[in-house]
Design a protein around this motif. Structure first.
Motif, short mmCIF file in Angstrom:
data_model
loop_
_atom_site.label_atom_id
_atom_site.label_comp_id
_atom_site.label_asym_id
_atom_site.label_seq_id
_atom_site.Cartn_x
_atom_site.Cartn_y
_atom_site.Cartn_z
N VAL A 177 1.24 -4.83 5.62
CA VAL A 177 1.06 -5.91 4.64
C VAL A 177 2.01 -5.81 3.45
CG1 VAL A 177 -1.37 -6.14 5.28
CG2 VAL A 177 -0.74 -4.68 3.35
N SER A 178 2.60 -4.65 3.24
CA SER A 178 3.51 -4.49 2.10
C SER A 178 4.73 -5.40 2.26
CB SER A 178 3.95 -3.03 1.98
OG SER A 178 4.83 -2.87 0.89
N GLY A 179 4.90 -6.31 1.34
CA GLY A 179 6.03 -7.23 1.39
C GLY A 179 5.90 -8.32 2.43
N ALA A 180 4.74 -8.41 3.10
CA ALA A 180 4.56 -9.41 4.15
C ALA A 180 4.42 -10.81 3.56
CB ALA A 180 3.32 -9.08 4.99
N GLY A 181 4.87 -11.80 4.31
CA GLY A 181 4.70 -13.18 3.91
C GLY A 181 3.46 -13.76 4.56
N TRP A 182 3.20 -15.03 4.26
CA TRP A 182 2.00 -15.68 4.78
C TRP A 182 2.00 -15.75 6.30
CZ3 TRP A 182 -2.76 -16.87 3.81
CH2 TRP A 182 -3.20 -16.90 2.49
N ARG A 184 2.91 -13.57 8.51
CA ARG A 184 2.36 -12.34 9.08
C ARG A 184 0.90 -12.16 8.70
NH1 ARG A 184 5.14 -6.82 7.41
NH2 ARG A 184 6.95 -7.98 8.19
N ILE A 185 0.58 -12.44 7.45
CA ILE A 185 -0.79 -12.25 6.98
C ILE A 185 -1.76 -13.15 7.74
CG2 ILE A 185 -2.32 -12.60 5.00
CD1 ILE A 185 -0.66 -10.06 4.82
N ALA A 186 -1.35 -14.37 8.01
CA ALA A 186 -2.23 -15.33 8.70
C ALA A 186 -2.50 -14.91 10.13
CB ALA A 186 -1.61 -16.72 8.66
N ARG A 187 -1.61 -14.13 10.74
CA ARG A 187 -1.81 -13.70 12.13
C ARG A 187 -2.69 -12.46 12.24
NH1 ARG A 187 3.86 -14.55 12.55
NH2 ARG A 187 4.16 -12.28 12.66
N LEU A 188 -2.92 -11.77 11.13
CA LEU A 188 -3.76 -10.57 11.17
C LEU A 188 -5.24 -10.97 11.23
CD1 LEU A 188 -1.93 -8.39 8.48
CD2 LEU A 188 -1.94 -8.02 10.96
N PRO A 189 -6.10 -10.10 11.76
CA PRO A 189 -7.54 -10.42 11.82
C PRO A 189 -8.16 -10.47 10.43
CG PRO A 189 -7.14 -8.17 12.56
CD PRO A 189 -5.79 -8.81 12.41
N TRP A 190 -9.03 -11.46 10.21
CA TRP A 190 -9.71 -11.63 8.94
C TRP A 190 -11.22 -11.52 9.13
CZ3 TRP A 190 -8.20 -13.21 3.83
CH2 TRP A 190 -6.81 -13.20 3.62
N ILE A 191 -11.89 -11.05 8.09
CA ILE A 191 -13.35 -11.00 8.07
C ILE A 191 -13.85 -12.28 7.43
CG2 ILE A 191 -15.36 -9.75 7.20
CD1 ILE A 191 -13.49 -7.24 7.12
N GLY A 192 -14.63 -13.07 8.16
CA GLY A 192 -15.08 -14.36 7.68
C GLY A 192 -16.44 -14.29 7.01
N THR A 193 -16.81 -15.39 6.38
CA THR A 193 -18.11 -15.52 5.71
C THR A 193 -18.73 -16.85 6.10
OG1 THR A 193 -16.97 -16.45 3.77
CG2 THR A 193 -17.46 -14.09 3.73
N PRO A 194 -20.04 -17.04 5.90
CA PRO A 194 -20.70 -18.30 6.27
C PRO A 194 -20.04 -19.51 5.62
CG PRO A 194 -22.34 -16.63 5.78
CD PRO A 194 -21.01 -16.04 5.39
N VAL A 195 -20.11 -20.63 6.30
CA VAL A 195 -19.38 -21.83 5.88
C VAL A 195 -19.82 -22.32 4.50
CG1 VAL A 195 -21.00 -23.41 7.01
CG2 VAL A 195 -18.62 -24.12 6.65
N GLN A 210 -1.28 -23.16 2.47
CA GLN A 210 -0.10 -22.56 3.09
C GLN A 210 0.19 -23.14 4.48
OE1 GLN A 210 1.82 -20.52 1.36
NE2 GLN A 210 0.37 -20.63 -0.37
N GLY A 211 -0.66 -24.07 4.93
CA GLY A 211 -0.44 -24.70 6.23
C GLY A 211 -0.95 -23.90 7.40
N TYR A 212 -1.93 -23.02 7.17
CA TYR A 212 -2.48 -22.20 8.24
C TYR A 212 -3.98 -22.45 8.37
CZ TYR A 212 1.91 -19.60 8.02
OH TYR A 212 3.23 -19.25 8.03
N MET A 253 -8.51 1.05 0.72
CA MET A 253 -7.80 -0.17 1.10
C MET A 253 -6.61 -0.40 0.18
SD MET A 253 -10.70 -2.95 -0.18
CE MET A 253 -11.97 -2.15 0.80
N VAL A 254 -5.84 -1.40 0.54
CA VAL A 254 -4.68 -1.78 -0.27
C VAL A 254 -4.79 -3.27 -0.59
CG1 VAL A 254 -3.14 -0.02 0.65
CG2 VAL A 254 -3.29 -2.24 1.79
N VAL A 255 -4.12 -3.69 -1.66
CA VAL A 255 -4.12 -5.09 -2.06
C VAL A 255 -2.81 -5.73 -1.62
CG1 VAL A 255 -4.07 -6.68 -4.03
CG2 VAL A 255 -5.64 -4.72 -4.04
N TRP A 256 -2.93 -6.89 -0.96
CA TRP A 256 -1.76 -7.69 -0.66
C TRP A 256 -1.49 -8.57 -1.87
CZ3 TRP A 256 -1.35 -13.18 0.90
CH2 TRP A 256 -0.03 -13.54 1.23
#
Length: 292
Positions: A177-182, A184-195, A210-212, A253-256
């Motif tokens: 994630v260091s220096g990554a753009g959107w 790459r970040i959008a393709r990584l797995p995310w933890i979701g929350t209720p709608v 960002q169009g993703y 953890m690290v911050v993007w």
């Protein structure tokens, strides 16, 4: 005619289903049915048509709905006026809470409230912002805390502060994630929350800008669970700035740094309850702690 019967009638009308109404009122479905039946017998009309998919208002129910709302408000106002005449505020107030008590300054708020009004009984209802809002609309919660922008003419929202949220990733993903753009970040797995959660709205808005489109690998409804899953290497998520920085200091953890979001924290209640003594006492305590 009892106040609780009117409240049950209005809740069933809004929910359109006995089971959902029972969940909102925190009573059994049979109790809801008995209260509706008793009210129908007293009024001499059928209020609901029952079907396989739920309940719907009859023509009589539709005609009486607005008057029932006014009657309930008037009955509550009468009780509050009687309390004022006696020079005291008594009764039970239900407060919807979200996130953690420390962030809400809940201890200070309740301490202030009960020191001034020791005869008030406070009941807490923990949930996410969306569920707190729905309970307030249904009348099963008197007031609560809410995260996010709110566009509802029936609800009064007092902004207390703006919380900052950061994108965090597992510590072992630092190089990814260091220096990554959107892209790459959008393709990584995310933890979701209720709608209906504030987290879901924040992340969805961020991705849409960002169009993703967000694709989550798991859904949770507690920040503590999200923090644990990120630390375990499951995926990325948005976390409150104070929680994120603590986790970074602990090496979890690290911050993007490619994004951050602001989210207002507000105290909310129905505008029709603005003159309610219990709601007023609670609001006063909140404002004295948050906006002295």
């Amino acid at each position: 005619m009892e106040i609780y019967q009117l409240r049950t009638f209005l809740t069933v009308a809004r929910q359109g289903h006995l089971t959902r109404a029972a969940e909102q009122l925190h009573i059994s479905q049979s109790a809801v049915s008995k209260q509706i039946k008793a009210l129908e017998e007293e009024l001499g009309v059928i209020l609901f048509a029952r079907g396989a998919s739920g309940t719907s208002l009859t023509r009589s129910g539709q005609l009486l709905l607005a008057q029932a709302e006014k009657t309930l408000d008037s009955a509550l106002e009468l009780v509050n006026m009687a309390n004022k005449i006696r020079g005291e505020i008594t009764g039970t107030v239900k407060l919807g809470t979200i996130i953690d008590p420390e962030c809400l300054r809940l201890g200070a708020v309740l301490g202030r409230l009960l020191a001034r009004h020791p005869q008030i009984d406070v009941k807490l209802a923990q949930g996410i912002s969306g569920s707190v809002l729905e309970r307030i609309r249904a009348g099963t919660v008197d007031a609560g805390f809410y995260l996010g922008a709110l566009d509802d003419a029936s609800v009064q929202a007092t902004e207390l502060c703006v919380l900052t949220y950061l994108v965090v990733a597992p510590k072992e993903w630092e190089e990814r994630v260091s220096g990554a753009g959107w892209d790459r970040i959008a393709r990584l797995p995310w933890i979701g929350t209720p709608v209906h959660s504030s987290q879901h709205r924040l992340v969805s808005e961020m991705f849409a800008e960002q169009g993703y489109e967000l694709s989550s690998v798991i859904e949770v409804d507690q920040e503590a669970s999200m923090r644990s899953l990120v630390a375990m290497g499951v995926g990325l998520c948005l976390l409150r700035e104070d929680i994120a920085h603590e986790a970074v200091r602990n090496g979890q953890m690290v911050v993007w740094t490619g994004a951050k979001r602001g989210c207002p924290l507000s105290f909310i209640h129905l505008k029709s309850r603005a003159g309610d003594a219990l709601v007023g006492a609670l609001r006063q305590a909140v404002l004295e702690v948050w906006l002295p």
